[in-house]
Write a protein that holds these residues in place. Structure first.
Motif, mmCIF file in Angstrom:
data_model
loop_
_atom_site.group_PDB
_atom_site.id
_atom_site.type_symbol
_atom_site.label_atom_id
_atom_site.label_comp_id
_atom_site.label_asym_id
_atom_site.label_seq_id
_atom_site.Cartn_x
_atom_site.Cartn_y
_atom_site.Cartn_z
ATOM 1 N N PRO A 1 75.658 11.636 5.724
ATOM 2 C CA PRO A 1 74.201 11.492 5.812
ATOM 3 C C PRO A 1 73.662 11.971 7.159
ATOM 4 O O PRO A 1 74.385 12.017 8.148
ATOM 5 N N SER A 2 72.408 12.299 7.165
ATOM 6 C CA SER A 2 71.754 12.781 8.379
ATOM 7 C C SER A 2 71.711 11.680 9.434
ATOM 8 O O SER A 2 71.442 10.527 9.141
ATOM 9 N N THR B 1 71.055 18.577 -0.213
ATOM 10 C CA THR B 1 69.959 17.636 -0.443
ATOM 11 C C THR B 1 70.363 16.222 -0.041
ATOM 12 O O THR B 1 69.588 15.510 0.609
ATOM 13 N N LEU B 2 71.567 15.815 -0.414
ATOM 14 C CA LEU B 2 72.030 14.477 -0.068
ATOM 15 C C LEU B 2 72.307 14.348 1.432
ATOM 16 O O LEU B 2 72.040 13.305 2.029
ATOM 17 N N ARG C 1 69.370 13.462 3.883
ATOM 18 C CA ARG C 1 68.798 12.109 3.847
ATOM 19 C C ARG C 1 69.451 11.217 4.893
ATOM 20 O O ARG C 1 70.609 11.373 5.221
ATOM 21 N N THR C 2 68.679 10.259 5.347
ATOM 22 C CA THR C 2 69.221 9.259 6.277
ATOM 23 C C THR C 2 69.922 8.160 5.483
ATOM 24 O O THR C 2 69.784 8.073 4.260
ATOM 25 N N GLN D 1 67.463 5.983 3.492
ATOM 26 C CA GLN D 1 66.964 6.631 2.278
ATOM 27 C C GLN D 1 68.013 6.599 1.170
ATOM 28 O O GLN D 1 67.678 6.497 -0.003
ATOM 29 N N LEU D 2 69.274 6.693 1.540
ATOM 30 C CA LEU D 2 70.345 6.696 0.549
ATOM 31 C C LEU D 2 70.666 5.301 0.024
ATOM 32 O O LEU D 2 71.155 5.145 -1.090
ATOM 33 N N GLY E 1 64.530 5.042 -2.705
ATOM 34 C CA GLY E 1 65.008 6.314 -2.171
ATOM 35 C C GLY E 1 65.961 7.001 -3.124
ATOM 36 O O GLY E 1 65.934 8.218 -3.288
ATOM 37 N N ARG E 2 66.814 6.200 -3.774
ATOM 38 C CA ARG E 2 67.751 6.767 -4.758
ATOM 39 C C ARG E 2 67.017 7.370 -5.939
ATOM 40 O O ARG E 2 67.410 8.420 -6.450
ATOM 41 N N ASN F 1 64.007 8.648 -5.895
ATOM 42 C CA ASN F 1 63.417 9.910 -5.426
ATOM 43 C C ASN F 1 64.465 11.003 -5.376
ATOM 44 O O ASN F 1 64.199 12.153 -5.755
ATOM 45 N N ILE F 2 65.663 10.674 -4.915
ATOM 46 C CA ILE F 2 66.752 11.651 -4.855
ATOM 47 C C ILE F 2 67.127 12.092 -6.267
ATOM 48 O O ILE F 2 67.351 13.286 -6.516
#
Length: 162
Positions: free
Chosen positions: A76-77, A116-117, A120-121, A124-125, A130-131, A133-134
């Motif tokens: 993750p970011s 894309t994954l 995300r921070t 968000q994950l 957030g899930r 939206n993903i």
């Protein structure tokens, strides 16, 4: 003074009440317009509904196929490689004729989904919203890459954040 009395009597005569015919006529006209619109709507729906119904339901195949993808592992970011996300995705696809198209673009799809994954921070994950939206974004991404709306739904069959 006599003139004032005459003026008042003429004013009373000139202030006539509106006739009942005009009031009834307004309501009748409104009722006529609404009735005409209702009849026109019924006629249009009665004439075109079977064709519209057939067109809408003829494009959707009755069956759907579940397509299981391999696991994706991403960082993750903002974690500097200290945390990772392990995701296994299953796709609900409209009809078996779309499976070869997904196989054809599988490597590109995995790369795009990984990017894309990874963008995300952790927050968000982890969050349910957030899930969702993903999930919607991944469905859009796959459908845009394939070129048609073949993916009906996307399921996270494995979702592990470490």
């Amino acid at each position: 003074m006599a003139e004032e009395v005459k003026e008042k009597s003429t004013e009373k005569k000139s202030k006539k009440r509106p006739s009942k015919f005009l009031a009834i006529g307004k309501y009748f006209l409104i009722l006529l317009i609404l009735g005409g619109q209702g009849f026109l709507a019924y006629a249009v729906v009665h004439k075109y509904y079977p064709n519209i119904y057939e067109k809408i339901h003829s494009n959707q195949p009755a069956e759907s196929v579940i397509y299981d993808m391999e696991e994706l592992v991403v960082n993750p970011s903002g974690t500097n490689g200290k945390r990772y996300l392990l995701v296994e995705i299953s796709l609900e696809i409209a009809g078996e004729d779309n499976v070869p198209e997904i196989d054809k673009h599988l490597l590109e799809l995995k790369e795009l989904m990984g990017e894309t994954l990874a963008a995300r921070t952790v927050n968000q994950l982890v969050e349910v919203e957030g899930r969702e939206n993903i999930r919607r974004e991944l469905i859009w991404l796959i459908n845009s890459k394939i070129g048609n709306r073949s993916v009906r739904n996307l399921y996270f069959t494995k979702y592990i954040m470490q």
